[in-house]
Design a protein around this motif. Structure first.
Motif, short mmCIF file in Angstrom:
data_model
loop_
_atom_site.label_atom_id
_atom_site.label_comp_id
_atom_site.label_asym_id
_atom_site.label_seq_id
_atom_site.Cartn_x
_atom_site.Cartn_y
_atom_site.Cartn_z
N SER A 35 0.82 -1.22 0.00
CA SER A 35 0.00 0.00 0.00
C SER A 35 0.85 1.26 0.00
CB SER A 35 -0.94 0.00 1.21
OG SER A 35 -0.20 -0.13 2.42
N ASP A 36 1.98 1.25 0.73
CA ASP A 36 2.80 2.46 0.81
C ASP A 36 3.66 2.68 -0.43
OD1 ASP A 36 4.59 0.43 1.23
OD2 ASP A 36 5.42 1.24 3.10
N GLU A 37 3.56 1.79 -1.42
CA GLU A 37 4.27 1.99 -2.69
C GLU A 37 3.33 2.37 -3.82
OE1 GLU A 37 6.75 -1.30 -3.73
OE2 GLU A 37 7.88 -1.26 -1.83
N LEU A 38 2.02 2.33 -3.56
CA LEU A 38 1.05 2.63 -4.61
C LEU A 38 1.30 4.01 -5.21
CD1 LEU A 38 -1.59 1.91 -6.14
CD2 LEU A 38 -2.85 2.96 -4.25
N GLY A 47 -0.12 18.83 5.33
CA GLY A 47 0.85 19.41 4.41
C GLY A 47 1.06 18.58 3.15
N CYS A 48 0.02 17.87 2.71
CA CYS A 48 0.13 17.02 1.51
C CYS A 48 -0.11 17.88 0.26
CB CYS A 48 -0.87 15.88 1.57
SG CYS A 48 -0.91 14.89 0.04
N ALA A 59 4.29 15.62 -5.46
CA ALA A 59 4.66 14.91 -4.24
C ALA A 59 5.93 15.46 -3.59
CB ALA A 59 4.82 13.42 -4.53
N ASP A 60 6.84 16.00 -4.40
CA ASP A 60 8.09 16.54 -3.83
C ASP A 60 7.83 17.68 -2.86
OD1 ASP A 60 9.63 14.74 -5.17
OD2 ASP A 60 10.15 16.08 -6.83
N TYR A 94 5.93 15.67 4.32
CA TYR A 94 6.64 14.45 4.72
C TYR A 94 7.07 13.67 3.48
CZ TYR A 94 4.52 15.55 9.22
OH TYR A 94 4.12 16.20 10.37
N THR A 95 8.32 13.23 3.47
CA THR A 95 8.83 12.51 2.30
C THR A 95 8.11 11.17 2.10
OG1 THR A 95 10.59 11.55 3.68
CG2 THR A 95 11.12 13.56 2.44
N ALA A 96 7.61 10.58 3.18
CA ALA A 96 6.90 9.31 3.09
C ALA A 96 5.39 9.48 2.98
CB ALA A 96 7.24 8.43 4.30
N CYS A 97 4.96 10.65 2.58
CA CYS A 97 3.52 10.95 2.49
C CYS A 97 2.83 10.01 1.51
CB CYS A 97 3.33 12.39 2.04
SG CYS A 97 1.60 12.93 1.99
#
Length: 288
Positions: free
Chosen positions: A224-227, A253-254, A238-239, A243-246
């Protein structure tokens, strides 16, 4: 014992059609390959031997990639075919796109029966899927086929999508074939699945795979966290996430969610992303 390399172009029951040395040969698989139904699939490059006048598949050469449904191998491009009717299943479309990116296959979204589209419908689709090619075609009117043909150009192309969206009609129009087609079920507006197996046809210096229609697809081997990494339209925003792992779900802050709110990303695509993400989360709960 004569040996040759070829490509599996069709499988019906336990009989394989292999194109080798410029001709189509019927073959059977070596016993050990029969133990796993996924040992040999359409698109596989195989090694043949001849025993007592029978062609036998001895081994399968390493696959460049494989798609799970339809289960085919060594694909360069996938034509994901949708149409006005049956109603486009964009959740299915998004899942196929994710699987394509995972396996290194180029997805192309093909809107067939474009003569039935409402004003602005195809333009909206092109905006939502601006990160891939979107081609509007009509197998019936033979429009848009040149653009479709240019996408083949020596590649191995797989057609995928729901039943009755016109995949086989497109095959007939592009390849000048006479494959069996059927329409929608009048009662339920769902397709009648007339393609019963996957088959490769030579076309325009490449190959095209006709596949059975389907209405469901499960993402395989994607945590799921790689989708998020398979959503190219999300990556440019996304950059800027805090959070880098968002994962672009509920994190503060997304930048992806902000882009959706600002109309810079298609909300339908994002909503389906959430649905797919939650499906993966549920699958992981049951797995562990």
């Amino acid at each position: 014992m004569k040996r040759a390399e070829g490509v599996v172009t069709k499988i019906v029951s336990n009989l394989y059609t292999v194109f080798a040395d410029g001709e189509y040969r019927e073959a059977v698989a070596r016993g050990r390959l029969k133990l796993n139904p996924r040992s040999v699939t359409v698109g596989d490059r195989v090694v043949l031997s001849e025993e007592n006048g029978t062609n036998v598949i001895d081994s399968v050469l390493p696959r460049k990639n494989e798609l799970q449904r339809p289960f085919v191998a060594n694909v360069d491009t996938a034509f994901i075919v949708i149409a006005k009717e049956p109603k486009p299943d964009l959740l299915l479309t998004d899942k196929i796109i994710v699987n394509c990116f995972k396996e290194g296959v180029t997805p192309v979204l093909v809107y067939n029966k474009c003569e039935l589209a409402e004003d602005g419908e195809i333009d909206a689709l092109k905006r939502a899927y601006s990160f891939i090619d979107v081609i509007a075609v009509s197998a019936k009117l033979k429009s848009g086929l040149k653009e479709l043909e240019s996408e083949v150009d020596g590649k191995t192309v797989c057609l995928a999508g729901q039943s009755a969206v016109g995949k086989t009609s497109l095959m007939n129009a592009v390849l000048d074939l006479d494959l069996k087609t059927d329409g929608l079920s009048a009662k339920i507006k769902r397709g009648k699945n007339t393609t019963r197996h996957v088959e490769i046809y030579p076309a325009l210096g490449g190959h095209v795979m006709d596949t059975c229609g389907f209405s469901m697809l499960t993402l395989v081997n994607i945590p799921s966290d790689e989708l998020k990494y398979y959503y190219e339209d999300f990556l440019k925003f996304a950059d800027d996430c805090k959070y880098t792992a968002c994962n672009h779900i509920s994190e503060p802050g997304c930048a992806v969610k902000e882009a959706v709110a600002a109309g810079k990303l298609d909300k339908g695509r994002y909503d389906r992303y959430l649905q797919i993400y939650n499906e993966l989360i549920e699958s992981e709960k049951h797995r562990y």
